[in-house]
Enzyme design. Sequence first.
Site, PDB file in Angstrom:
ATOM      1  N   ARG A 172       0.858  -1.182   0.000  1.00  0.00           N
ATOM      2  CA  ARG A 172       0.000   0.000   0.000  1.00  0.00           C
ATOM      3  C   ARG A 172       0.894   1.232   0.000  1.00  0.00           C
ATOM      4  O   ARG A 172       1.517   1.568   1.009  1.00  0.00           O
ATOM      5  CB  ARG A 172      -0.930  -0.011   1.218  1.00  0.00           C
ATOM      6  N   ALA A 197     -11.156  -7.026  -0.477  1.00  0.00           N
ATOM      7  CA  ALA A 197     -11.964  -5.802  -0.467  1.00  0.00           C
ATOM      8  C   ALA A 197     -11.869  -5.123  -1.822  1.00  0.00           C
ATOM      9  O   ALA A 197     -10.955  -5.382  -2.604  1.00  0.00           O
ATOM     10  CB  ALA A 197     -11.491  -4.857   0.634  1.00  0.00           C
ATOM     11  N   LEU A 231     -13.711  -1.574  -4.398  1.00  0.00           N
ATOM     12  CA  LEU A 231     -14.603  -0.430  -4.555  1.00  0.00           C
ATOM     13  C   LEU A 231     -15.973  -0.845  -5.072  1.00  0.00           C
ATOM     14  O   LEU A 231     -16.117  -1.858  -5.769  1.00  0.00           O
ATOM     15  CB  LEU A 231     -14.000   0.572  -5.544  1.00  0.00           C
ATOM     16  N   GLU A 285     -15.265  -9.584  -5.484  1.00  0.00           N
ATOM     17  CA  GLU A 285     -13.938  -9.369  -4.916  1.00  0.00           C
ATOM     18  C   GLU A 285     -13.355 -10.661  -4.356  1.00  0.00           C
ATOM     19  O   GLU A 285     -12.157 -10.919  -4.505  1.00  0.00           O
ATOM     20  CB  GLU A 285     -13.996  -8.302  -3.826  1.00  0.00           C
ATOM     21  N   GLU A 310      -9.887 -11.856  -6.035  1.00  0.00           N
ATOM     22  CA  GLU A 310      -8.671 -11.777  -5.236  1.00  0.00           C
ATOM     23  C   GLU A 310      -8.232 -13.122  -4.658  1.00  0.00           C
ATOM     24  O   GLU A 310      -7.047 -13.314  -4.383  1.00  0.00           O
ATOM     25  CB  GLU A 310      -8.849 -10.762  -4.099  1.00  0.00           C
ATOM     26  N   GLY A 314     -13.705  12.059   9.383  1.00  0.00           N
ATOM     27  CA  GLY A 314     -13.259  13.439   9.506  1.00  0.00           C
ATOM     28  C   GLY A 314     -12.660  13.991   8.226  1.00  0.00           C
ATOM     29  O   GLY A 314     -12.496  15.209   8.096  1.00  0.00           O
ATOM     30  N   GLU A 355      -1.400  -5.989  -7.231  1.00  0.00           N
ATOM     31  CA  GLU A 355      -1.913  -7.337  -6.975  1.00  0.00           C
ATOM     32  C   GLU A 355      -1.062  -8.440  -7.614  1.00  0.00           C
ATOM     33  O   GLU A 355      -1.277  -9.615  -7.330  1.00  0.00           O
ATOM     34  CB  GLU A 355      -3.358  -7.450  -7.479  1.00  0.00           C
TER      35      GLU A 355
END
Length: 208
Positions: A68, A80, A82, A97, A101, A120, A148
């Site tokens: 990441r 996971a 979108l 997914e 994956e 926030g 990936e």
Amino acid sequence: MTIKDTPEEWEIRGSRTPFTGAKTSVRTDEVVMPDGSVVGRDYQVHPGSVAVLALDGEDRVLVLRQYRHPVRERLWEIPAGLLDVPGENPLHAARRELYEEAHVKAEDWRVLTDVYTTPGGCDEAVRIFLARDLSEAEGERFAAEHEETDMELARVPVEELVRGVLAGDLHNNCLAVGVLSLVAARHGAGPDALRPADAPWPARPFAS
């Protein structure tokens, strides 16, 4: 006293989008505060996501290890992705997914929990599913790309993941929230009492 989040929207005097990316954008709203002042609030506009805590018959969770870039770490995560299509049914996306994956399918699906990842500064809403009764998916494997391509896949006991979260060794929010929610469900009415997979999701309304 009932502890429950409630819908509310303060007056917005103006809004602009200084950045638009491939999947998300940044918006600046001029929001009227309770004292009447107007303050700019910047936040990421996100389509929403789904995540899958896939639990096998040996009480192991299917996890992926992936780089990441924003945090400069390789994180252990649960599958996971979108919600690419506005109004997309989150269960359909979660099944996709899990197939793409991990090349796995599940027969039993429940809603484990719904969360806002960083309310926030981002409007991302995530629905985390509990998937059980796992088996190998049929057909060809999904062609991986980008981060990936060197993704690792493992099945890790629930108790080991809990230890990792509490020790500060595992940081992915969906993994942490999902695993701890599963443990909480087991200490409550049990996973079978969780909401059905098609339960309403006010944060991201969808078609059945």
